[in-house]
Design an enzyme around this catalytic site. Structure first.
Site, mmCIF file in Angstrom:
data_model
loop_
_atom_site.group_PDB
_atom_site.id
_atom_site.type_symbol
_atom_site.label_atom_id
_atom_site.label_comp_id
_atom_site.label_asym_id
_atom_site.label_seq_id
_atom_site.Cartn_x
_atom_site.Cartn_y
_atom_site.Cartn_z
ATOM 1 N N GLU A 1 2.827 3.344 7.097
ATOM 2 C CA GLU A 1 1.434 3.612 6.759
ATOM 3 C C GLU A 1 1.323 4.904 5.963
ATOM 4 O O GLU A 1 2.156 5.785 6.050
ATOM 5 C CB GLU A 1 0.583 3.705 8.023
ATOM 6 N N GLU B 1 5.111 6.750 7.218
ATOM 7 C CA GLU B 1 5.568 5.892 6.120
ATOM 8 C C GLU B 1 6.539 4.802 6.578
ATOM 9 O O GLU B 1 6.966 3.976 5.787
ATOM 10 C CB GLU B 1 6.236 6.707 4.994
#
Length: 353
Positions: free
Chosen positions: A170, A320
């Site tokens: 994310e 991430e």
């Protein structure tokens, strides 16, 4: 909301899997977690010779209305700036995807910036960020359903290319705030125990974040007219506090499990998404491999809510999906162990147990 049919893996093969693992030319149980992983992967794939095919990484981006309350040290502009950076190969997620052979898909689910012209970003924008959950629900039911659908769509695209192991990450400034509230309401854990410094708040910033999130939860309870455990109204909790990128990640996790794919779970935020997914469909946990336990306050306790143990603890807090990507070689080792190690008979070694 879309319904998912997720079955627990059939355990009829379990004895044969365990026999194969125990008869590899090693002391019984001596490869520890690798043996546990191999057993899980064999069960998910229903085979004694598992494979890892076309690994894919989905990076979901979205902004959060709660960021306007100063709950993050980073401004929301960092979300879109990093999304562009990812397309140029300059992020941590890019490096690890290259290292471990993952196909990276960058998806704009709700970034507060026009990225439609940026090559390399898949445009699935639902809105330019969620609303501020201190005052109102972060998203409508229709937006929630669309976000779930984005995750499903991305998984189907990966599956069509032969992917059977998925990693999800994310990018969304302030998304530790909804993650903390999800953990509190879905796990029945005191809110302060769920709130950490995120990307690096100092003590005063952390205290401010706690106060904002306390107010948000109090208003939610007052407006809903209930003090019941949030687990009794999971979709409402997810919609009221979640980010578009987080709900899309939940959709991806559920759809991947429905497709009998392995799901690599990253740090605090993705663990919150898996916790939410498991409250919707408990069997999703059979397909989850938890890559990393991060430094964010409460992550270890969140993993305990799912009876999960992370493969790595490296002090990462980048997000991430990087922690899960770092753990991928361990998953590869488990598969190589069960496929490539000789057994006692073939190696002409006396089996001594």
């Amino acid at each position: 909301m879309r319904t998912f049919q997720i079955d627990r893996p059939d355990e009829q093969l379990l004895k044969a899997i365990q026999d194969k693992i125990d008869n590899l030319n090693k002391p019984k149980g001596s490869l520890g977690t690798l043996e546990e992983l191999a057993r899980q992967i064999c069960l998910v794939q229903q085979t004694l010779t598992p494979t890892l095919n076309h690994p894919c990484h989905l990076l979901m981006g979205g902004d959060h209305g709660i960021e306007r309350e100063g709950v993050s040290v980073s401004p929301r502009d960092v979300t879109w700036q990093q999304m562009v950076n990812f397309t140029r190969g300059g992020g941590g997620v890019n490096m690890f995807c290259r290292q471990h052979g993952f196909e990276l898909r960058i998806i704009d689910v709700g970034v507060d910036h026009d990225l439609s012209h940026v090559s390399g970003i898949i445009d699935r924008k639902i809105a330019r960020g969620t609303k501020n959950f201190l005052y109102e629900p972060a998203m409508s039911q229709e937006q929630f359903d669309r976000a779930i659908g984005v995750g499903c769509e991305m998984v189907d695209a990966c599956a069509a290319e032969g992917c059977n192991i998925l990693c999800i990450g994310e990018m969304g400034i302030a998304n530790t705030s909804p993650s903390s509230i999800w953990m509190h309401l879905l796990g029945n854990i005191p809110l302060d125990d769920c709130i950490g410094a995120g990307a690096g708040l100092d003590n005063s910033g952390l205290q401010h974040k706690r106060e904002v999130l306390r107010q948000a939860v109090a208003r939610f309870r007052a407006n809903e007219g209930t003090q019941r455990d949030g687990a009794a109204c999971v979709p409402l909790v997810l919609r009221h506090f979640g980010g578009f990128e987080m709900v899309a990640a939940i959709g991806a996790m559920l759809r991947a499990a429905e497709c009998k794919m392995l799901v690599m779970v990253d740090g605090f935020i993705m663990s919150a998404c898996m916790l939410a997914a498991s409250r919707l469909c408990p069997n999703v946990l059979s397909y989850a491999i938890f890559g990393h336990c991060g430094d964010e306050s409460g992550h270890r306790r969140m993993l305990q809510l799912m009876n999960a143990r992370a493969l790595l603890q490296l002090g990462l807090r980048l997000g991430e999906g990087t922690g899960a990507l770092c753990a991928y070689p361990i998953v590869e080792s488990a598969v190589r162990m069960v496929n490539e190690m000789n057994n006692f008979d073939n190696a002409n070694i006396t089996k001594y147990f």
